[in-house]
Design an enzyme around this catalytic site. Structure first.
Site, PDB file in Angstrom:
ATOM      1  CB  SER A 121      -0.953  -0.008   1.415  1.00 49.12           C
ATOM      2  OG  SER A 121      -1.435  -1.134   1.546  1.00 49.12           O
ATOM      3  CG  HIS A 142      -2.878  -0.867  -3.669  1.00 48.02           C
ATOM      4  ND1 HIS A 142      -3.504  -0.015  -3.353  1.00 48.02           N
ATOM      5  CD2 HIS A 142      -2.729  -1.479  -2.507  1.00 48.02           C
ATOM      6  CE1 HIS A 142      -3.844   0.616  -2.005  1.00 48.02           C
ATOM      7  NE2 HIS A 142      -3.164  -0.826  -1.677  1.00 48.02           N
TER       8      HIS A 142
END
Ligand SMILES: NC(=O)c1ccc[n+]([C@@H]2O[C@H](COP(=O)([O-])OP(=O)(O)OC[C@H]3O[C@@H](n4cnc5c(N)ncnc54)[C@H](O)[C@@H]3O)[C@@H](O)[C@H]2O)c1
Length: 596
Positions: A121, A142
């Site tokens: 992240s 992601h």
């Protein structure tokens, strides 16, 4: 021709990994799901089973499809099982050294043409990639939590990622039914860069007892239409993961103090309070991994008796003002059965407000939401006046006049002379300090803020602002009144922006700064927040609706009060306002609305 991915590997089956396995297997792709130990593998398998069973129970997945899905997943301990997959996605804890170790190992184990992806992240995909001998085949993919539900995928390319690898991964995202935004390797990418400052700020509000966890979360859900409040979201993300993300963003993202993890977070992580996955975080859950919140020692009593505890009886309410807010508030009180005295600056204004209230009530009748008799009764409960003297016997006054401190102070001084003792005096200000208004009277203990949202008859939230002089009885009264109006009253301190604006506008301002830095486009940023975080509108859509001038004014107030450098208004926002691009109302803001 895009490359065909028939088998993918997923490393780490925690909060994200288990969901990522499900996404691939659901879309007909074989998965090798890898964990560090047998117990962790079993936990991952149980998470996948729980999620697919829930999907079957909800009728979103056929039993046969679920069984086929499970057959596509091969579980294994250790990375060696990944020797022949086409792509690997790593979803282990957010530590650079751990990820680098795993990538070095993957580089050794996997075929030379295998693409290696990280679900990080906040860490640098570039730094992870250089642990391998094939940085050109390393990319960030992601996903958002929960991965099977959220549509967005951020595809992160580094300066060395090969263009064909990016194209292949983009095509894969489309095959998974996801919407991708492709961006460069920067801390937090789009969504987390905009989200985590807000989440950390909300934790800070909770830590400083500015408002309760329930009130902070209710404020953002009801005030902004978010799918969940920030503290509930932190619990979903996992506080250990959130801590690491904030810490990395702080160090990588220019040491913005807003990303320095609030100390409480570290304490909670150390104490094993990790959120849903451990059964306890900001809230307490039925059991580890369960989404069901159960009451604990901090749960407020929601009974009517508890709400009314210490509250004064209110039957007659004065509303001062003749604008949009006053008009809506008059309607809300009258509909809820209160006797209302409306005070404006003259008969003409009263007639206009009366007309507006009638029109709005009539709309309710036309839509079948209000009986004609109830409309008539509501109108019958309102009396119209042009002098404050008629407020001598009301139990509560709600002031909704122009947003100017001198005007409000003069009004409160007059109310102090006219109103009987024990009356609660409320201001609807959205930006002025309530204490300034309170100190214009001889009875600051009876003064609160009642911050309604526009349109008042529709919006379910009211912020109840207590100053350092407000009495517990006045706060309890305000809260009980909100409940009687069918609204959720959230109690907070007397700081600029209260809860909602203080958490919302810095995020909007950050989005403008991101656009200004040319990191991404307004469309992609809007997409990212809607599809990755479930926001009803993207930041630029919302800014155009709210008005850029209004947004700039609020952001300036926040900056001036808190002197937080990160809150400084984005220069681009200032320029657009100077240029007269104020949003929908001028047909141009961040977007051109002239043809719509
Ligand atoms: N939690 C979120 O909302 C979220 C959202 C998007 C991305 N991410 C990112 O996804 C990654 C994983 O986060 P998470 O929240 O799922 O973490 P988590 O702690 O829930 O899960 C991590 C899993 O990795 C396993 N693991 C640890 N070392 C391993 C190893 N050497 N080999 C194999 N497995 C190993 C652990 O046993 C655990 O099951 C992080 O990079 C995080 O930043 C998280």
């Amino acid at each position: 021709m895009a490359r065909e991915f028939s088998t993918v590997g997923v490393v780490g089956l925690g909060t994200m990994g288990a969901g990522i396995v499900e996404v691939f297997a659901r879309n007909g792709i074989d998965v090798v799901a890898v964990e560090i130990s047998a117990p962790a593998l079993e936990r991952g398998r149980a998470t996948l089973k729980g999620s697919t069973d829930r999907a079957v129970a909800k009728g979103k997945l056929a039993e046969a499809d679920r069984d086929a899905l499970h057959e596509r997943v091969h579980f294994a301990v250790g990375l060696d099982a990944l020797h022949s997959v086409d792509l690997v996605i790593e979803a282990v804890p957010e530590h650079l050294d751990l990820k680098q170790r795993i990538f070095a190992e993957l580089d050794r184990v996997c075929r030379p043409d295998t693409i290696l992806a990280t679900n990080t992240s906040s860490l640098s995909v570039t730094e992870i990639s250089v642990a391998t001998s094939r940085p050109n085949q390393v990319i960030g993919i992601h996903f958002f939590n929960p991965a099977p539900v959220m549509k967005l995928v951020e595809v992160v390319r580094t300066v060395v990622t090969a263009p064909e690898v990016v194209a292949d991964v983009e095509a894969l995202c489309a095959r998974l039914g996801k919407v991708d935004v492709t961006i460069n390797d920067r801390a937090g990418f789009i969504a987390n860069a905009l989200l985590f400052g807000y989440l950390n700020h909300a934790v800070g509000m909770f830590e400083s007892h500015y408002a309760t966890r329930e009130d902070i979360d209710a404020a953002m859900k009801l005030g902004c239409g978010l799918p969940m409040g920030p503290l509930a979201l932190m619990d979903l993300i996992g506080l250990d993961t959130a801590y690491e993300i904030l810490d990395t963003m702080y160090r990588r993202g220019g040491r913005d103090r807003r990303h320095a993890p609030v100390p409480l977070l570290k304490q909670m992580v150390t104490a094993g309070l990790l959120g849903r996955k451990s059964g306890r975080g900001f809230y307490t859950y039925e059991r580890p991994g369960s989404p069901v919140v159960v009451p604990d020692e901090a749960t407020p009593l929601a009974t009517e008796a508890a709400l009314a505890d210490g509250a004064r009886a209110i039957a007659k309410v004065g509303v001062v003002g003749s604008g949009t807010m006053a008009t809506g508030i008059i309607e809300v009180f009258a509909k809820a059965g209160y006797e209302v005295v409306s005070v404006t600056r003259g008969a003409e204004k009263s007639a206009k407000v009366c007309e507006a209230v009638k029109t709005s009530l009539n709309k309710g009748v036309v839509r079948g939401k209000l009986a004609e008799a109830d409309r008539d009764a509501a109108l019958g409960r309102i009396s119209w006046s042009a002098t404050l003297d008629h407020l001598a016997d009301v139990d509560l006054v709600v002031e909704a006049v122009v947003e100017e401190l001198s005007v409000k102070k003069a009004l409160f001084a007059s109310l102090d002379e006219i109103c009987k003792p024990g009356v609660v005096l409320a201001t609807t200000t959205s930006s002025l300090p309530v204490i300034d208004v309170a100190m214009a009277t001889q009875r600051p203990a009876d003064v609160v803020g009642l911050h309604f949202f526009n349109p008042a008859p529709v919006m379910p939230l009211v912020e109840v602002v207590r100053t350092i002089r407000t009495s517990p009885e006045a706060t309890a009264t305000a809260r009980a009144v909100c409940a009687a109006l069918g609204k959720t009253g959230v109690v907070c301190g007397d700081r600029s922006g209260f809860i909602v604006n203080a958490l919302l506008f810095p995020y909007l301002n950050d989005a403008v700064k991101m656009l200004e830095a040319s990191y991404s486009t307004a469309d992609d940023i809007d997409h990212a927040m809607k599809l990755g975080c479930g926001y009803p509108m993207g930041p630029f859509e919302l800014l155009d609706v709210v008005g850029l001038d209004v947004s700039l004014a609020i952001q300036r107030e926040l900056y001036l009060e808190l002197r937080e450098p990160g809150f400084a208004p984005a220069p681009l926002l200032e320029h657009l306002v100077t240029a007269g691009y104020l949003g929908r109302k001028t047909r141009r803001g961040f977007r051109d609305h002239s043809h719509r």
